[in-house]
Write an enzyme that holds these catalytic residues in place. Sequence first.
Site, mmCIF file in Angstrom:
data_model
loop_
_atom_site.group_PDB
_atom_site.id
_atom_site.type_symbol
_atom_site.label_atom_id
_atom_site.label_comp_id
_atom_site.label_asym_id
_atom_site.label_seq_id
_atom_site.Cartn_x
_atom_site.Cartn_y
_atom_site.Cartn_z
ATOM 1 N N GLU A 45 0.834 -1.203 0.000
ATOM 2 C CA GLU A 45 0.000 0.000 0.000
ATOM 3 C C GLU A 45 0.870 1.255 0.000
ATOM 4 O O GLU A 45 1.814 1.368 0.778
ATOM 5 C CB GLU A 45 -0.914 -0.005 1.231
ATOM 6 C CG GLU A 45 -1.866 1.169 1.279
ATOM 7 C CD GLU A 45 -2.775 1.137 2.498
ATOM 8 O OE1 GLU A 45 -3.966 1.441 2.333
ATOM 9 O OE2 GLU A 45 -2.302 0.806 3.603
ATOM 10 N N LYS A 126 -8.625 3.656 -2.904
ATOM 11 C CA LYS A 126 -9.228 3.089 -1.700
ATOM 12 C C LYS A 126 -10.542 3.817 -1.433
ATOM 13 O O LYS A 126 -10.594 5.048 -1.408
ATOM 14 C CB LYS A 126 -8.267 3.248 -0.518
ATOM 15 C CG LYS A 126 -8.664 2.508 0.752
ATOM 16 C CD LYS A 126 -7.542 2.626 1.788
ATOM 17 C CE LYS A 126 -7.836 1.828 3.051
ATOM 18 N NZ LYS A 126 -6.710 1.902 4.019
ATOM 19 N N CYS A 167 -5.310 -2.771 2.452
ATOM 20 C CA CYS A 167 -5.334 -2.748 3.908
ATOM 21 C C CYS A 167 -6.694 -3.164 4.479
ATOM 22 O O CYS A 167 -7.182 -4.256 4.205
ATOM 23 C CB CYS A 167 -4.929 -1.343 4.352
ATOM 24 S SG CYS A 167 -4.446 -1.170 6.072
#
Length: 327
Positions: A45, A126, A167
């Site tokens: 990430e 995200k 994540c």
Amino acid sequence: MATTIKVAVTQAEPIWLDLQASIQKAVSLVHEAASNGAKIVAFSETWAPGYPGWCWARPVDPALNTKYAYNSLTANSPEMEQLQQAAKEDSIAVVIGFSERSSSGSLYIGQAIISPQGEVALQRRKLKPTHMERTIFGDGSGPDLNCVAELDFGSELGSIKVGTLNCWEHAQPLLKFHEIQQGVVIHIAMWPPIDPYPGVEFPGLWSMTADGCQNLSQTFAVESGAFVLHCTAVCNESGIEAMDTRNGMVFREPGGGHSCVIGPDGRRLTQPLADKPSAEGIVYADLDLTRVVTNKSFQDIVGHYSRPDLLWLSYDKEKKDAAVHRN
């Protein structure tokens, strides 16, 4: 047609807050993975220019936020082109996380899947940054529900569907279900550097530790019946110093690396790179794709092991812009 593909999962430290240097290091890792026979290489990430760990150490840091913005990747940039060229030269798929800077100047937690032909097959953001990440990053929108790309690996392997999430998106049941119904076969689970669980007296969340995060990746493997490349970065003294995190919630000491490969039934298939999570390197594994078919025969949560007459997912992929022209 072959049913085994070799994959590479990086466990590497970026060049903190330096986009160009981080991309150069990423290109070097792409070449290394390809030279060892890998057809897919995964990064963590926001690997470029590094995960902004200071957001967990203090409420705001204007100076670091500004430097981070200047070192964030933009769409159709020379840095993205470097990654595309490396993928094309080596005929390897590159799946990488980065901080994306939009045309308006906002930052997003970005991901890209680059095909072995050097094309950006998928780029997404995200959907909801986690907790303190929201002091730096904005939310994704409808198109970012797309998280799977079908990649062409040539006549030997054919097409394979590759997906990715960031994540704690792995703690979002509806988002995971949406990816699974896209038919993912190999999933890249991107994580930042993560600390080991220190024991029951730990005041933080177990789900934020190396054990907890790997558990979420393994759960996704079980739910999806896909292989999971669990990819974490490393944060050593250079990162701690650059971000001043020694007294923060995370990135307090060197480490963070816990990359591994997980089978479609949830078992871990690879050993740690070294005794210390501060070690850098690449984890390799040969994936037998017939195991995905075997697992699907037991459990297919979007097929024979579902009840769409009772429970179903509705979603909206339309992009929501801040300014919309109405006639």
